[in-house]
Design a protein around this motif. Sequence first.
Motif, PDB file in Angstrom:
ATOM      1  N   LYS A   1      39.476 -35.464 -26.763  1.00 29.36           N
ATOM      2  CA  LYS A   1      40.721 -36.049 -27.339  1.00 29.36           C
ATOM      3  C   LYS A   1      41.148 -36.634 -25.340  1.00 29.36           C
ATOM      4  CE  LYS A   1      41.494 -33.713 -31.068  1.00 29.36           C
ATOM      5  NZ  LYS A   1      42.772 -32.439 -31.401  1.00 29.36           N
ATOM      6  N   GLU A   2      41.391 -35.233 -24.095  1.00 32.72           N
ATOM      7  CA  GLU A   2      42.050 -36.427 -23.285  1.00 32.72           C
ATOM      8  C   GLU A   2      41.303 -37.147 -22.537  1.00 32.72           C
ATOM      9  OE1 GLU A   2      44.996 -34.392 -22.042  1.00 32.72           O
ATOM     10  OE2 GLU A   2      44.460 -33.148 -23.596  1.00 32.72           O
ATOM     11  N   LEU A   3      39.860 -37.844 -22.511  1.00 36.70           N
ATOM     12  CA  LEU A   3      39.780 -38.246 -22.117  1.00 36.70           C
ATOM     13  C   LEU A   3      39.605 -40.149 -23.058  1.00 36.70           C
ATOM     14  CD1 LEU A   3      37.003 -38.351 -19.726  1.00 36.70           C
ATOM     15  CD2 LEU A   3      35.229 -38.831 -22.205  1.00 36.70           C
ATOM     16  N   ALA A   4      40.089 -39.712 -24.346  1.00 36.99           N
ATOM     17  CA  ALA A   4      40.357 -40.716 -25.295  1.00 36.99           C
ATOM     18  C   ALA A   4      42.574 -41.265 -24.549  1.00 36.99           C
ATOM     19  CB  ALA A   4      40.400 -40.381 -26.554  1.00 36.99           C
TER      20      ALA A   4
ATOM     21  N   MET B   1      33.095 -41.759 -20.596  1.00 35.18           N
ATOM     22  CA  MET B   1      32.737 -40.357 -20.501  1.00 35.18           C
ATOM     23  C   MET B   1      31.737 -40.304 -19.703  1.00 35.18           C
ATOM     24  SD  MET B   1      31.987 -37.191 -22.071  1.00 35.18           S
ATOM     25  CE  MET B   1      32.462 -37.759 -24.027  1.00 35.18           C
ATOM     26  N   PRO B   2      32.046 -39.591 -18.848  1.00 33.73           N
ATOM     27  CA  PRO B   2      31.102 -39.840 -17.391  1.00 33.73           C
ATOM     28  C   PRO B   2      29.865 -38.661 -18.521  1.00 33.73           C
ATOM     29  CG  PRO B   2      32.383 -37.397 -17.854  1.00 33.73           C
ATOM     30  CD  PRO B   2      32.559 -38.425 -18.808  1.00 33.73           C
TER      31      PRO B   2
ATOM     32  N   PRO C   1      36.825 -43.425  -8.953  1.00 32.89           N
ATOM     33  CA  PRO C   1      38.380 -43.594  -8.794  1.00 32.89           C
ATOM     34  C   PRO C   1      39.155 -42.482  -9.744  1.00 32.89           C
ATOM     35  CG  PRO C   1      37.216 -45.262  -8.763  1.00 32.89           C
ATOM     36  CD  PRO C   1      36.049 -44.466  -8.319  1.00 32.89           C
ATOM     37  N   GLU C   2      38.893 -43.197 -10.982  1.00 28.76           N
ATOM     38  CA  GLU C   2      39.643 -43.200 -11.980  1.00 28.76           C
ATOM     39  C   GLU C   2      39.267 -41.032 -13.059  1.00 28.76           C
ATOM     40  OE1 GLU C   2      36.900 -45.092 -12.574  1.00 28.76           O
ATOM     41  OE2 GLU C   2      35.838 -45.320 -14.514  1.00 28.76           O
ATOM     42  N   TYR C   3      38.262 -40.457 -12.209  1.00 26.36           N
ATOM     43  CA  TYR C   3      38.332 -39.178 -12.375  1.00 26.36           C
ATOM     44  C   TYR C   3      39.351 -38.274 -11.595  1.00 26.36           C
ATOM     45  CZ  TYR C   3      34.649 -40.521 -15.612  1.00 26.36           C
ATOM     46  OH  TYR C   3      33.869 -41.036 -16.642  1.00 26.36           O
ATOM     47  N   LYS C   4      39.984 -39.114 -10.452  1.00 27.88           N
ATOM     48  CA  LYS C   4      40.140 -38.088  -9.420  1.00 27.88           C
ATOM     49  C   LYS C   4      41.867 -37.419  -9.886  1.00 27.88           C
ATOM     50  CE  LYS C   4      43.526 -38.730  -5.120  1.00 27.88           C
ATOM     51  NZ  LYS C   4      42.239 -37.950  -4.493  1.00 27.88           N
ATOM     52  N   GLY C   5      41.287 -36.335  -9.555  1.00 26.50           N
ATOM     53  CA  GLY C   5      42.494 -34.766 -10.346  1.00 26.50           C
ATOM     54  C   GLY C   5      41.408 -34.521 -11.515  1.00 26.50           C
ATOM     55  N   LEU C   6      40.870 -35.433 -11.906  1.00 31.25           N
ATOM     56  CA  LEU C   6      40.564 -34.286 -13.805  1.00 31.25           C
ATOM     57  C   LEU C   6      39.681 -33.170 -13.087  1.00 31.25           C
ATOM     58  CD1 LEU C   6      41.093 -38.335 -16.121  1.00 31.25           C
ATOM     59  CD2 LEU C   6      42.840 -36.160 -14.672  1.00 31.25           C
ATOM     60  N   ILE C   7      38.679 -33.383 -12.580  1.00 36.39           N
ATOM     61  CA  ILE C   7      37.317 -32.754 -12.363  1.00 36.39           C
ATOM     62  C   ILE C   7      38.056 -30.882 -11.985  1.00 36.39           C
ATOM     63  CG2 ILE C   7      35.678 -32.322 -11.921  1.00 36.39           C
ATOM     64  CD1 ILE C   7      35.284 -35.484 -11.279  1.00 36.39           C
ATOM     65  N   VAL C   8      37.386 -30.140 -12.363  1.00 34.72           N
ATOM     66  CA  VAL C   8      37.550 -28.882 -11.872  1.00 34.72           C
ATOM     67  C   VAL C   8      35.945 -28.191 -12.456  1.00 34.72           C
ATOM     68  CG1 VAL C   8      38.870 -26.628 -12.449  1.00 34.72           C
ATOM     69  CG2 VAL C   8      40.012 -28.331 -13.181  1.00 34.72           C
ATOM     70  N   MET C   9      35.600 -27.730 -10.773  1.00 37.74           N
ATOM     71  CA  MET C   9      34.304 -27.355 -10.855  1.00 37.74           C
ATOM     72  C   MET C   9      34.148 -25.629  -9.870  1.00 37.74           C
ATOM     73  SD  MET C   9      31.503 -28.408  -7.131  1.00 37.74           S
ATOM     74  CE  MET C   9      30.452 -26.661  -7.653  1.00 37.74           C
ATOM     75  N   PRO C  10      33.447 -24.859 -10.495  1.00 34.99           N
ATOM     76  CA  PRO C  10      34.102 -22.982 -10.346  1.00 34.99           C
ATOM     77  C   PRO C  10      33.173 -23.227  -7.967  1.00 34.99           C
ATOM     78  CG  PRO C  10      31.976 -23.447 -11.647  1.00 34.99           C
ATOM     79  CD  PRO C  10      32.614 -24.642 -11.617  1.00 34.99           C
ATOM     80  N   ASN C  11      33.927 -21.714  -7.853  1.00 39.16           N
ATOM     81  CA  ASN C  11      33.792 -21.950  -6.366  1.00 39.16           C
ATOM     82  C   ASN C  11      32.018 -21.254  -6.353  1.00 39.16           C
ATOM     83  OD1 ASN C  11      33.183 -20.816  -3.865  1.00 39.16           O
ATOM     84  ND2 ASN C  11      35.803 -21.177  -3.441  1.00 39.16           N
ATOM     85  N   PRO C  12      31.682 -21.877  -5.478  1.00 44.17           N
ATOM     86  CA  PRO C  12      30.275 -21.389  -4.670  1.00 44.17           C
ATOM     87  C   PRO C  12      30.672 -19.737  -4.631  1.00 44.17           C
ATOM     88  CG  PRO C  12      30.136 -22.758  -3.767  1.00 44.17           C
ATOM     89  CD  PRO C  12      31.765 -23.316  -4.578  1.00 44.17           C
TER      90      PRO C  12
ATOM     91  N   ASN D   1      34.734 -33.570  -3.198  1.00 46.76           N
ATOM     92  CA  ASN D   1      35.811 -32.442  -3.243  1.00 46.76           C
ATOM     93  C   ASN D   1      37.164 -34.019  -3.678  1.00 46.76           C
ATOM     94  OD1 ASN D   1      37.746 -30.899  -2.145  1.00 46.76           O
ATOM     95  ND2 ASN D   1      37.889 -31.266  -0.466  1.00 46.76           N
ATOM     96  N   ASP D   2      37.454 -34.757  -3.283  1.00 44.87           N
ATOM     97  CA  ASP D   2      38.216 -35.686  -3.274  1.00 44.87           C
ATOM     98  C   ASP D   2      38.966 -35.500  -4.849  1.00 44.87           C
ATOM     99  OD1 ASP D   2      38.416 -36.317  -0.837  1.00 44.87           O
ATOM    100  OD2 ASP D   2      37.747 -38.226  -1.027  1.00 44.87           O
ATOM    101  N   ASN D   3      38.407 -35.831  -5.610  1.00 45.41           N
ATOM    102  CA  ASN D   3      38.272 -36.049  -7.203  1.00 45.41           C
ATOM    103  C   ASN D   3      38.487 -35.045  -7.122  1.00 45.41           C
ATOM    104  OD1 ASN D   3      37.802 -38.552  -7.625  1.00 45.41           O
ATOM    105  ND2 ASN D   3      36.038 -38.776  -8.287  1.00 45.41           N
ATOM    106  N   MET D   4      38.703 -33.090  -6.815  1.00 49.51           N
ATOM    107  CA  MET D   4      38.711 -32.342  -7.502  1.00 49.51           C
ATOM    108  C   MET D   4      40.273 -31.205  -7.572  1.00 49.51           C
ATOM    109  SD  MET D   4      36.630 -30.017  -8.489  1.00 49.51           S
ATOM    110  CE  MET D   4      35.342 -30.799  -7.933  1.00 49.51           C
ATOM    111  N   ALA D   5      40.453 -31.396  -9.041  1.00 52.23           N
ATOM    112  CA  ALA D   5      41.673 -30.685  -8.833  1.00 52.23           C
ATOM    113  C   ALA D   5      42.045 -29.336  -8.562  1.00 52.23           C
ATOM    114  CB  ALA D   5      42.373 -30.593 -10.838  1.00 52.23           C
ATOM    115  N   VAL D   6      40.607 -28.379  -8.774  1.00 54.98           N
ATOM    116  CA  VAL D   6      40.587 -27.256  -7.906  1.00 54.98           C
ATOM    117  C   VAL D   6      39.131 -26.609  -7.931  1.00 54.98           C
ATOM    118  CG1 VAL D   6      41.526 -25.792  -9.894  1.00 54.98           C
ATOM    119  CG2 VAL D   6      42.343 -25.133  -8.035  1.00 54.98           C
ATOM    120  N   TYR D   7      38.669 -25.778  -7.426  1.00 53.16           N
ATOM    121  CA  TYR D   7      38.143 -24.742  -7.474  1.00 53.16           C
ATOM    122  C   TYR D   7      38.229 -24.020  -8.465  1.00 53.16           C
ATOM    123  CZ  TYR D   7      35.779 -28.328  -4.479  1.00 53.16           C
ATOM    124  OH  TYR D   7      35.151 -29.008  -3.962  1.00 53.16           O
ATOM    125  N   THR D   8      37.580 -23.058  -8.934  1.00 53.62           N
ATOM    126  CA  THR D   8      38.273 -22.066 -10.066  1.00 53.62           C
ATOM    127  C   THR D   8      37.230 -20.738  -9.786  1.00 53.62           C
ATOM    128  OG1 THR D   8      36.420 -22.205 -11.726  1.00 53.62           O
ATOM    129  CG2 THR D   8      38.644 -23.379 -12.168  1.00 53.62           C
TER     130      THR D   8
END
Lengths: 353, 371, 591
Positions: free
Chosen positions: A149-152, A158-159, A168-179, A209-216
Amino acid sequence: MSFRTSHLILLSLIVGLLLAGCAPTASPSGSTEKATAGEITVYTALEDDQISKYLPLFNQKHPNIKVNIVRDSTGIVTAKLLAEKANPQADVVWGLAATSLLVADKQGMLTPYAPEGVDKIRADFKDSQNPPHWVGIDTWFSAFCVNTKELAAKKVPMPTSWDDLLKPEYKGLIVMPNPNSSGTGYLSVSAILQLKDEAEGWKYLDKLNDNMAVYTHSGSKPCKMAGAGETVIGISFDYRAVQQKADGQPIEAVFPKEGSGWETEANALVKKAKINPAARTFLDWAISADAMKAYAKSYPITAMDTGVAIPTGYPADPLKQLIKNDLVKAAAERERILQEWMKRYDAKSEPKS
Amino acid sequence: MTATTPYLQIRNISKYFSKTAALDDVSLEVREGEFVFLLGPSGCGKTTLLRIIAGLEEPTAGQVIQARVDVTKLPPSRRDFGIVFQSYALFPNLTAAQNIAYGLENRRLPRAQVQARVGEMLQLVGLTGYEARYPAQLSGGQQQRVALARALAISPSLLLLDEPLSALDARVRARLRLEVAALQRRLGVTTIMVTHDQEEALTMADRVVVMNRGRIVQVGSPREVYRAPSTPFVADFVGLMNFLPGVMAAGRVAQVRCGGALLQVPAEYVRGHPAPFLAPGSEVMVAIRPEDVRILHNGFDVTNVVDTKVHEVEFLGAFHRLHLRLSQPTGCSLDLTTYLDPGGQAKPLHKGEELSVHLPVHALRVYPAQS
Amino acid sequence: MTIAYPLARLRRIGRATASEERLQQGLIGLTVLWLLIGIVLPLAPLVSRSLSDADGRFVGAANFVRYFRTPGLAWSFGNSLVVAAITTVLAVTLAFGYAYALTRTAMPGKGFFRAVAMLPLYAPSLAIGIGLVYLFGKKGLVTTGFLGLGERLLGTPVGWDIHLYGAVGIILGELLYCFPQALVILVVAGSLTDARLYEASHALRASALRTLWTVTLPSLRYGLVSAFFVCFTLAFTDFGVAKVVGGNFNVLATDIYKQVVGQQNFTMGATISLLLLTPTAIAFILDRLVQRKQPATLTTRSVPFQPKPARRADVVGTLYCSLIAAAILIVIGTVFYAAVVNVWPYNLRLTLRHFDFRAVGGGGAVAFWNTVRMSLYTAIVGVIVTFGSAYLIDKTRGLRSLTGASYFLSMIPVALPGLVIGLAYIFFFNPRHWHVGGLAVPNPFNFLYGTMAILVLANIIHFYTVSFMTATTALKQLDAEFEAVAASLRVPFYRTFWRVTVPLCLPAILEITMYYFINAMVTVSAVIFLYPPSLRVASVAIVNMDDAGDTAAAAAMSALLILTSVGVRLLYEVAARQLSRRTQRWRMRDA
Ligand SMILES: Nc1ncnc2c1ncn2[C@@H]1O[C@H](COP(=O)(O)OP(=O)(O)O)[C@@H](O)[C@H]1O
Ligand SMILES: [Mg+2]
């Protein structure tokens, strides 16, 4: 279902190598005393909703054994286990990344134990020594959770691959876990560093990392955030993505084209001055057919043939999705890679990582 | 106990609070059944002494001997006394009867006996019928009496009262003075009462202990303390006193500084017995009570006459008080105060009028001057 | 007159009294001992850890140097200071206005405004963070214009993104968290002002502003200082809000957690603990210095202030309080709403499924009941120990050094952040042996580790000072001679304690009980390092749920905690009213 054995042969090779150093001192404990009553403490990195499905099976079978679960993300359970070396609190480790158990074993923290039915476990899923120091149960691998929904709404495509994530269009839209705290985070980072060579890999991670919003902190949180629309793309793992989609959230499980990093979850008996016999009872159950069937409903790849069909939502051939994982490298360099990662990206990390 | 052994002996008691001395080498003996007053200005150490007698405060040095037993180190709960504080310290959540019964309840007396004793105590202090009242529902005087009854209920051999009347208004205070004194005589309980009110001490006491700055300055009957104060401080604190600075001259004569009048003083000061010897040339204070000053209407030929001028006339209802100034001022001024009998006085006195007064020899007291 | 009683019997000295004095002195000794064990001794290993490396070798200030050289960490110290400072100023300012309206105007609905302002005290600080997430997060009600409703109604997007995650979120959350604490202090200070000063000011035709400046502010000076101190300490050390809405904005409290739980790096945890402790200790000392100068604001001749209706002030006061009360109600209300929405924001059907905690981490329903049990024990043991200690310290004759030391020790906990207590307790209670100068001493308190008892102890210490002060204030209001009279009547002190002191202090005792209960229900920081796996607690479950991304379940657990605490408070009010009607009859003037 069968499992490509090459990786696991490799894995057991490493284990052998790693253990060579300390094997002579590890005298196989003769005792196999068990109990039908008591209280044990179990450290695990299994998902909470998995535990809530698995554990009642044990409780039914052994109603007089009280199981205290300490559940946290892989890195944290590992750290806790190692920190308590002098005075271990856990009786049993259940479903923790095998690489983590290797580290603990190297420090002499595990007691060899051959649980009942260990012969049915595929050789590449368990420690090669006899009795084995650890026994695997299943394998999990990285996947993207994408909120459709958010993608639309954001009107972005869709990646489908790791490389897509750098757009670049995904900047700030990605979250990944802290290893550092999350096993899922580590297997993704490790996968990238192995898919590309190391220098290229870090360059890739810099851009990511530039595209990452936050590492959880946790490996499942990115997926849950995606499910709630708090992020669009969450780098997480297979079970979480499939589960949330099935739960009715607007999630698409994406398995990256280049392949997924993976890891085996395993059990072990913690070395203590006094081993609680109920711990052996638990380990016996944890690789019993009942338990394995339950695992198989979560994951397509288990340590024992269960006859359970691959759960819907997974790739038809899950093995194909797995990268060629040099676990020698992954395990040996874990510490160094995590340090390097911290130095580069920790500022973006949410608390507890 | 024989008549010669005092019931309570206070031996060389000193008490220091950090560096300051609240009591400095105080000794005192109290006979059985005596009603003794500790009198002195606020802060002189009366309460401290009382609390040391009670064991509520530990002396820095000295001993307390009660009924021939050294109780200095005993906690209050192991001594034999009853106490009433200025605040009464009634337990507000207990009724008058419960307050009085408080000390009786933990000594395994039958309930009926406790109740009878409480009834008796209520009667003793005139509060029969008030047993179910809480302290907040009693007047100040009634609270005071409940506190007294509570202290007396356990029949203590020694009763300690710390300004028990000072929180009451003047009228109630005057009435209770008599009541408490009568009660003490009736029960014959050895009693030590603290007060800063000299009138209270003079009217109620068998013996008055005057204190100042942590020391006892005089012990004696009310009459002794009033008539023969041993120091200017006692003289000034107990009742009113006029002071005239002077120097001892030869013979039985002191020369008053202001005005140069010569006053004859009692022989004992020169003899050195029983009063202290005052050598010629020593600086002195000549003191006289206002009521001893006589106004001379016609120039009688008597000694010890001084000329004064009326400075102020105070009307005080039953009598007047005159403030006089010595005539021939030589730079210093001082007041003489006297009572003016309204009945015997024909013409009223006015400010500025000249007046000769007679200071009778026997009424004069002479103290060595201290700066 | 004749007295027909066995005088000897009346005069008999109770046999118990001989040992009574010794008993009391023994008890004061115990008080000092438990305060030492609960407060001082555990701090020693914390300090020594911060000065040692992982293997226990002394390294001086090396850990601190390392901390400030690690870029990710060093920032946190500044971040914490800035966030705490801003929060403190905002919270005290807002609370000042609110307290002013409550004590100086005749606006209607004061009871309501007072109750609503206290609501955040009944919620874990994490819950406030969660409420903010559902309001201002990426998919928050405000951010999305009420989930697109605004757009549908008005035709244009009306969302407002305040960029919650980070400093903004932390400040907002801490503001809500600190506001009631500042308010309590200021309302008390405000009601201590002598009305005669206002009358004088009015008679002199001073303007309202001048009155504020010359009468109101000076009389509140000490209250203001206290409020600043309390807010700063809370905001500087709180962990819950930063954990939930901090995003990438690191603060010291989350750093400690990160080091201890995330990396099991206890040495760095101890190091950061001391950094967390330093500013609060300084603030504590400043506050003490200022409070020492406080004169008695209320003399017996003071007249309590009774605000008279004043149209404009009352309207402004009502509006102001309504705004703040609404803000509080909205945040707390949102937590409840989030707890019952099926899949936020995609499926807004209401459901109770998030209250089924079986599929999420943290221990679920068991953890909830553990929390209730823990809070009960904390309240009961806490009130006994606190009131007992305060009594002994206030009433023991002699032994000045012991009572003085106890009093001083009792003041310390207010400056100790919960995380520091928790970590210090691990170091102190966990080892089987203490290593003192190369000597292994068996740890006699090791048996406490991993039990309910240590959680209760940590909670009691964490909330000790405020409770202790409440008890001491109540005791000081009693006539100082009660004990002397009782001793003269040869009644043992414990009997007087039970028959007089306790009944007279009952309101304070109940208040302390409640204070312990509510705080134990919602606290995270003191227990998060200490709880054993067999005794998981609800507030930590909220942390775990939030960590795993199960925010709805976290909201549900928060709602459950708030409901329980508020419910218990209401029950308490009813019970206390009944009880006081029966036991406080003596307060009434008429027979
Ligand atoms: N507990 C105390 N600590 C310090 N100083 C005290 C204490 N009690 C009394 N003092 C001091 O001792 C002196 C005597 O006090 P007190 O016995 O109460 O006087 P009084 O009862 O004659 O008014 C005073 O200067 C008083 O300030
Ligand atoms: Mg006094």
